[in-house]
Design an enzyme around this catalytic site. Sequence first.
Site, mmCIF file in Angstrom:
data_model
loop_
_atom_site.group_PDB
_atom_site.id
_atom_site.type_symbol
_atom_site.label_atom_id
_atom_site.label_comp_id
_atom_site.label_asym_id
_atom_site.label_seq_id
_atom_site.Cartn_x
_atom_site.Cartn_y
_atom_site.Cartn_z
ATOM 1 N N SER A 39 47.107 93.065 62.314
ATOM 2 C CA SER A 39 48.490 92.885 61.870
ATOM 3 C C SER A 39 48.594 91.795 60.790
ATOM 4 O O SER A 39 47.916 90.767 60.872
ATOM 5 C CB SER A 39 49.340 92.481 63.074
ATOM 6 O OG SER A 39 50.526 91.888 62.628
ATOM 7 N N GLU A 72 50.786 89.776 60.515
ATOM 8 C CA GLU A 72 51.337 88.549 61.109
ATOM 9 C C GLU A 72 50.347 87.856 62.040
ATOM 10 O O GLU A 72 50.729 86.980 62.807
ATOM 11 C CB GLU A 72 52.633 88.849 61.874
ATOM 12 C CG GLU A 72 53.719 89.569 61.100
ATOM 13 C CD GLU A 72 54.354 88.740 59.978
ATOM 14 O OE1 GLU A 72 53.829 87.666 59.630
ATOM 15 O OE2 GLU A 72 55.377 89.198 59.437
ATOM 16 N N HIS A 81 56.509 90.173 68.740
ATOM 17 C CA HIS A 81 57.392 90.139 67.567
ATOM 18 C C HIS A 81 57.967 91.543 67.405
ATOM 19 O O HIS A 81 57.220 92.493 67.181
ATOM 20 C CB HIS A 81 56.623 89.704 66.320
ATOM 21 C CG HIS A 81 57.344 90.046 65.061
ATOM 22 N ND1 HIS A 81 58.670 89.701 64.857
ATOM 23 C CD2 HIS A 81 56.971 90.725 63.960
ATOM 24 C CE1 HIS A 81 59.054 90.154 63.676
ATOM 25 N NE2 HIS A 81 58.043 90.790 63.121
ATOM 26 N N HIS A 100 61.353 94.218 66.032
ATOM 27 C CA HIS A 100 62.444 94.390 65.062
ATOM 28 C C HIS A 100 63.670 94.935 65.793
ATOM 29 O O HIS A 100 64.441 95.697 65.224
ATOM 30 C CB HIS A 100 61.997 95.350 63.943
ATOM 31 C CG HIS A 100 60.873 94.807 63.108
ATOM 32 N ND1 HIS A 100 60.182 95.567 62.207
ATOM 33 C CD2 HIS A 100 60.325 93.562 63.047
ATOM 34 C CE1 HIS A 100 59.251 94.819 61.604
ATOM 35 N NE2 HIS A 100 59.307 93.609 62.110
#
Length: 221
Positions: A75, A77, A96, A98
């Site tokens: 990822s 991130e 994390h 959305h």
Amino acid sequence: MADFIEYRQLIVKTAVELVNKGYLSATGGNISVRIPSHQALAVTPSNLDYLHMEVSDVCVLDLDLKPLAGERKPSIESAMHAAIYKTRPDVNAILHTHQAYPSALALIGKPIPALFDEQVRFLGREVNIIPYQPSGSGLLVEAVVKHVNDHHNAYLMANHGALVFGEDMIRAVGNVAVLDKCALAYLLTLCAGEKASRIPDAARETLFTQLRKDQEKYGLD
Ligand SMILES: [Zn+2]
């Protein structure tokens, strides 16, 4: 060489669970779990639909981002996840997402005040907003590290989504649900044009102290 199979299985299982509950979809967001024995993390790969993800697709990196297992690109991130594990010894799982309701509050710049007992007990005194920085950037990592020192377990990411922690994966998944409920209730209150009442300060501090005691317990090596 270690294949970290149980941690990678946990990532796949949790991703499917979060998709089924509506908190993750397609390739949005990323999730990880700490591997304490190796100062490492297992993290979702970049740009692969969660429902098509196999255990072998899950990446394992040390906290300096050196790959330890998995062929795929991790990822974007991953650096954010590693930096959080370095900053917060009490955190062993990071989600994390959305998810829409927290994202909407981030869009209108509304942190969530102390509305419910379970919110403060598990997420912290309030759910604050981490200012916008581009996804995957070093600036985002810096902004996140600066904000997560306040010992909270959930944050809104401006123009992006939500960031949720747990002392283990079960707690992190539970915290995503707590955040979603609080965000929706707060949004509905704001949509009604009303001011949300808060729990009393004394109750808030008692509940937050309980959370901090948990964190101290889980933060010990
Ligand atoms: Zn994201």
